[in-house]
Design an enzyme around this catalytic site. Structure first.
Site, PDB file in Angstrom:
ATOM      1  N   ASP A 456      -4.224  78.772  69.030  1.00  0.00           N
ATOM      2  CA  ASP A 456      -3.405  78.640  70.225  1.00  0.00           C
ATOM      3  C   ASP A 456      -3.817  79.707  71.244  1.00  0.00           C
ATOM      4  O   ASP A 456      -4.038  80.875  70.888  1.00  0.00           O
ATOM      5  CB  ASP A 456      -1.938  78.822  69.832  1.00  0.00           C
ATOM      6  CG  ASP A 456      -0.998  78.656  71.003  1.00  0.00           C
ATOM      7  OD1 ASP A 456      -0.947  77.553  71.566  1.00  0.00           O
ATOM      8  OD2 ASP A 456      -0.311  79.634  71.349  1.00  0.00           O
ATOM      9  N   GLU A 493      -7.710  76.609  72.182  1.00  0.00           N
ATOM     10  CA  GLU A 493      -7.467  76.508  73.618  1.00  0.00           C
ATOM     11  C   GLU A 493      -8.223  77.630  74.322  1.00  0.00           C
ATOM     12  O   GLU A 493      -7.802  78.783  74.270  1.00  0.00           O
ATOM     13  CB  GLU A 493      -5.977  76.631  73.908  1.00  0.00           C
ATOM     14  CG  GLU A 493      -5.145  75.476  73.396  1.00  0.00           C
ATOM     15  CD  GLU A 493      -3.675  75.650  73.743  1.00  0.00           C
ATOM     16  OE1 GLU A 493      -3.112  74.747  74.385  1.00  0.00           O
ATOM     17  OE2 GLU A 493      -3.088  76.681  73.380  1.00  0.00           O
TER      18      GLU A 493
END
Length: 853
Positions: A456, A493
């Site tokens: 993340d 990400e």
């Protein structure tokens, strides 16, 4: 005396302090072993010791290591005894300035991560957390602590002294066999700058492997014991490895998977054990695996701070939400009333990174065994498992900061904690914070047989930290660790924002920076090109390649006039082409531009050096589902059959691309969240994954929650009220069938997994095509004995289109066998004229043709 008005000075190594100050006058590091340093007018009070600072130049090496400090004044520390420096750091430290006349001008706190990394570098190899065999050992890195004691819980609470290793700053204690299975904490006595005094806090173990319910205490467990293994765990086999560039990933939330599955016993719904029974969801996952799906990506499943572990401690909405109107505000009101205490959250709120979440276990005390049972069940279904890990922030500072204040969380220039990720950012650029990331990931891989990791907000990590993760995984071997670490996939990400943006503090793990590493990043270029616009548009109706821009304008002013739409369609076509190559930066398009020369919001569209570094997707848990995005963007009167076709065309750009194919769970069955753009805390109602087509797809479940969606309610209300936008079984079944066909086509040929930039550049071409059509030809001669070439035509227009292919004239070309036998009569109408080499493809259709050798 409080927090000294911030912490503007940075002690970056044992010999250097950097400080935005005037070098005139005198400068010192002041420290107090008792933590009672204070300022009284022009004097320092308390048990104060001084270390002189001399103005210096920040050399090139240090400026490169600390780029955000490069413009500040540097000072040389006038003390080189590491023992004394370590002692100073165990007290209160301040930076002090006096002007030429001796007047005290500045007293400020000091940021100390750099000097801790320098003085305690040997800690990088020291054992941490629980270890040992019959006699357990517990170790905690707390170099600035005055004292650390171990608290053991059982029939009575006992406190045990811990010894400190002055070389590493690690405190440890060894116990007897009776320690195993007991809860424990640490009492850390340390100077806390924000409190302005020495404090003692009871904390859990950041390296702990289990916790009591709700993470209130760590628990000393042996993961190798039979009590923590489901039957057959030691003999279980995982599916064969898949190269990252061939992976197809299905993003799934543990609770979404079964919370509304009537085939799962009620007591198992929303839990790890739902994967171990033959419910509708598991039958569907096995079917997807037979079609070719390779991985299931689980949203966060570590110990999370925002869901009570015990079911009895949760509160669910009590209203009959299904009885409310499809465009009502009431559903979201009921959800909001229990959101803080219900069973639902996406889980991006870490508390303990290496402990399975307790809320997904039927009994949080059995979480380790049940988590492993889920992994084993997915492996038996033919699917490898990816974990969504969140190391860029913590839900709060309460777990890490009390142990080493000011170290584990990234501080801004004034000493306040950075929160650009939405919570307290962590600082994996620091030695031991980065090590915690690596060690946690390795534990999941070795002890839980996880097959990959999604990071993340990976751009908030240094590139070096991700490379260290990759190296640590690669070092795992089947013989020693029970896992071939080189087979594990790694992506995340790669966004570029916040206080670290544009490599402000370190070389980030962002999209462009990771080129050449083999680590994948999400390709938002394809997402925006297919859907249209961007996820933060004020008007959600901006159309894209897959949402009606090619010949089906919706009339929204934000979509622009005919010329603007045509220009955007052609640009989106190029973004799709670049994505189909694996988003390669150096691939040359028919226009003569390389992938990196195609614009994406002012930056390069193509950024990858190899196809496995691009994760193609058109929807994910963030933002509206694909179906909901199309609901906003397609003309409202678009027939459901055409909505299905546009859903499949959009998904085809993912499944037929080079590189990782990433799909949000349920997109293959038109999943809707009733237009909710941020359903992280929207409960089961908006997030439910409906496996029974008779129950619909979730569209029309009420207006989505107001905090993130109220500005779009005027657009949403008439759509949700329209019964024609709620698909029935025919539409859902057709979409699922078409999705399965695309998966089978992806894995039917090496055409969609060429594996290297060189092979893609040599074999993949884009013939000129009409506006609204993208055509891709892949030469598979020598790779596939059945075919010489594969041609995929993506016709996003509402009408049949002819694709001239003169080089195919006279050749034996046919529709791909999967589509020749398709349940879709429209795709079966796709045709080839051998006299001219022309391919004809119906409107809103993706057709794949094969040429015989």
């Amino acid at each position: 005396m409080g927090d000294l008005g911030g912490a503007w000075a940075h002690w970056i190594d044992r010999s250097t302090v950097v400080w935005p100050s005037d070098p005139a006058g005198g400068h010192w590091l002041a420290w107090s072993p008792s933590g009672d340093l204070a300022r009284d007018g022009d004097e320092l009070t308390g048990d104060v010791r001084l270390i002189p600072l001399e103005p210096a130049l920040l050399d090139e090496e240090r400026a490169e290591a600390w780029p955000h400090l490069a413009g500040h004044q540097a000072y040389t520390v006038g003390e080189d005894d590491p023992g004394l420096l370590k002692e100073a750091l165990r007290g209160q430290v301040a930076a002090v300035a006096r002007d030429a006349g001796g007047t005290l001008t500045v007293v400020t706190g000091v940021q100390i991560p750099g000097v801790l990394d320098d003085l305690y570098a040997p800690a990088a190899g020291a054992p941490l957390g629980p270890s040992g065999g019959l006699r357990p050992r517990l170790s905690l890195w707390a170099p600035t602590a005055r004292e650390v004691r171990l608290v053991l819980y059982g029939r009575r609470r006992t406190v045990h002294a811990m010894s400190r290793d002055p070389r590493t700053g690690v405190w440890s204690a060894r116990g007897g066999p009776h320690w195993w299975g007991r809860d424990y904490t640490f009492l850390v006595t340390v100077h806390q700058p924000r409190a302005g005094r020495v404090v003692t806090r009871e904390v859990t173990d950041p390296y702990g492997l289990a916790t009591a319910p709700d993470g209130v205490r760590s628990r000393l467990v042996r993961l190798g014991s039979a009590a923590h293994k489901p039957p057959g765990w030691d003999r279980a086999r995982r599916p064969p490895p898949v190269p990252q560039h061939r992976a197809s990933v299905y993003e799934l939330h543990v609770r979404d998977f079964s919370a509304c599955d009537p085939g799962v016993p009620e007591e198992l719904r929303g839990t790890y054990l739902a994967f171990t029974v033959d419910g509708h969801g598991m039958r569907e996952l096995r079917a997807l695996a037979r079609d070719g799906l390779t991985h299931v990506h689980l949203l966060p499943v570590f110990d999370v701070a925002t869901i009570p572990d015990r079911r009895a401690d949760r509160t669910e909405p009590g209203a009959d939400l299904a009885a409310l109107p499809p465009d009502s505000e009431l559903q979201q009101e009921h959800i909001a009333g229990t959101a803080a205490a219900d069973s639902y959250n996406w889980g991006y709120d870490p508390r303990h990174h290496t402990v399975p979440g307790g809320s997904y276990a039927t009994d949080p005390d059995d979480r380790v065994r049940q988590f492993r049972a889920m992994v084993a069940a997915l492996h038996r279904a033919g699917l490898r498992v990816v974990l969504d890990v969140v190391h860029n922030h913590m839900h709060s500072e309460d777990v890490l900061d009390p142990i080493v204040p000011g170290y584990y969380h990234r501080l801004l220039e004034d000493g306040s904690v950075a929160t650009s990720t939405c919570c307290a950012n962590t600082a994996p650029e620091h030695l031991m914070a980065g090590r915690l990331v690596v060690d946690s990931v390795v534990t999941w891989a070795r002890e839980y047989r996880v097959d990959g990791f999604r990071f993340d907000l990976m751009g908030h990590h240094p590139k070096g930290n991700l490379l260290a993760v990759r190296a640590a995984l690669d070092a795992l071997t089947p013989e020693r660790d029970g896992v071939d670490g080189r087979s594990l996939i790694l992506y995340g990400e790669g966004w570029n924002f916040g206080e670290v943006a544009y490599d402000a503090r370190f070389v980030q793990a962002t999209q462009a920076n990771l080129a050449g590493t083999g680590i994948g990043t999400f390709n938002d270029r394809l997402r925006d090109a297919v859907r249209g616009g961007g996820p933060f548009d004020s008007d959600p109706r901006v159309q894209g390649f897959g949402s009606g821009l090619a010949g089906a304008p919706n009339g929204a002013p934000a979509d622009g006039g005919p010329d603007e739409r045509l220009g955007r369609l052609r640009h989106y076509g190029d973004l799709v082409r670049v994505a189909l190559t694996g988003n390669l930066r150096d691939y040359v398009l028919p226009s003569g531009r390389r992938g990196c020369e195609v614009d994406y919001n002012g930056g390069p569209a193509g950024y990858a050096a190899a196809p496995g570094e691009s994760v193609a997707y058109v929807d994910a848990h963030d933002n509206e589902t694909l179906y909901d995005a199309l609901a906003y963007k397609l003309p409202q009167d678009t027939p459901m059959a055409d909505r299905v076709r546009m859903q499949l065309l959009s998904l085809a750009t993912v499944l037929l691309s080079q590189g990782v194919a990433f799909v949000h769970a349920g997109s293959e069955r038109l999943r809707s969240k009733s237009l909710d753009r941020n359903s992280y805390d929207s409960g089961d109602w908006f997030n439910r994954l409906l496996w029974d087509c008779a129950a619909g797809n979730g569209f029309g479940s009420g207006l989505p929650p107001a905090p993130d969606n109220a500005d779009r309610w005027p657009y949403a209300r008439p759509l949700l009220a329209d019964p024609a936008l709620r698909p029935g079984c025919a539409a859902i079944t057709a979409c699922r069938a078409g999705f399965g066909e695309l998966l089978r086509i992806r894995y039917s040929s090496p055409a969609f997994g060429l594996g290297s930039a060189a092979e893609i550049e040599r074999r993949l071409t884009f013939p000129d095509a009409p506006d609204g059509v993208v055509t891709m030809r892949v030469d598979v001669s020598g790779l596939d004995p059945r075919w010489a070439a594969v041609v995929a035509v993506f016709n996003a227009t509402p009408h049949a289109q002819e694709q001239p292919m003169p080089s195919l004239a006279g050749a034996a070309v046919s529709l791909h066998p999967v589509q020749a036998a398709s349940a879709d009569p429209v795709v079966r109408r796709s045709a080839f004229d051998p006299a001219t080499g022309t391919l004809t493809v119906p409107g809103r259709t993706v057709a794949v043709f094969v040429r015989a050798p």
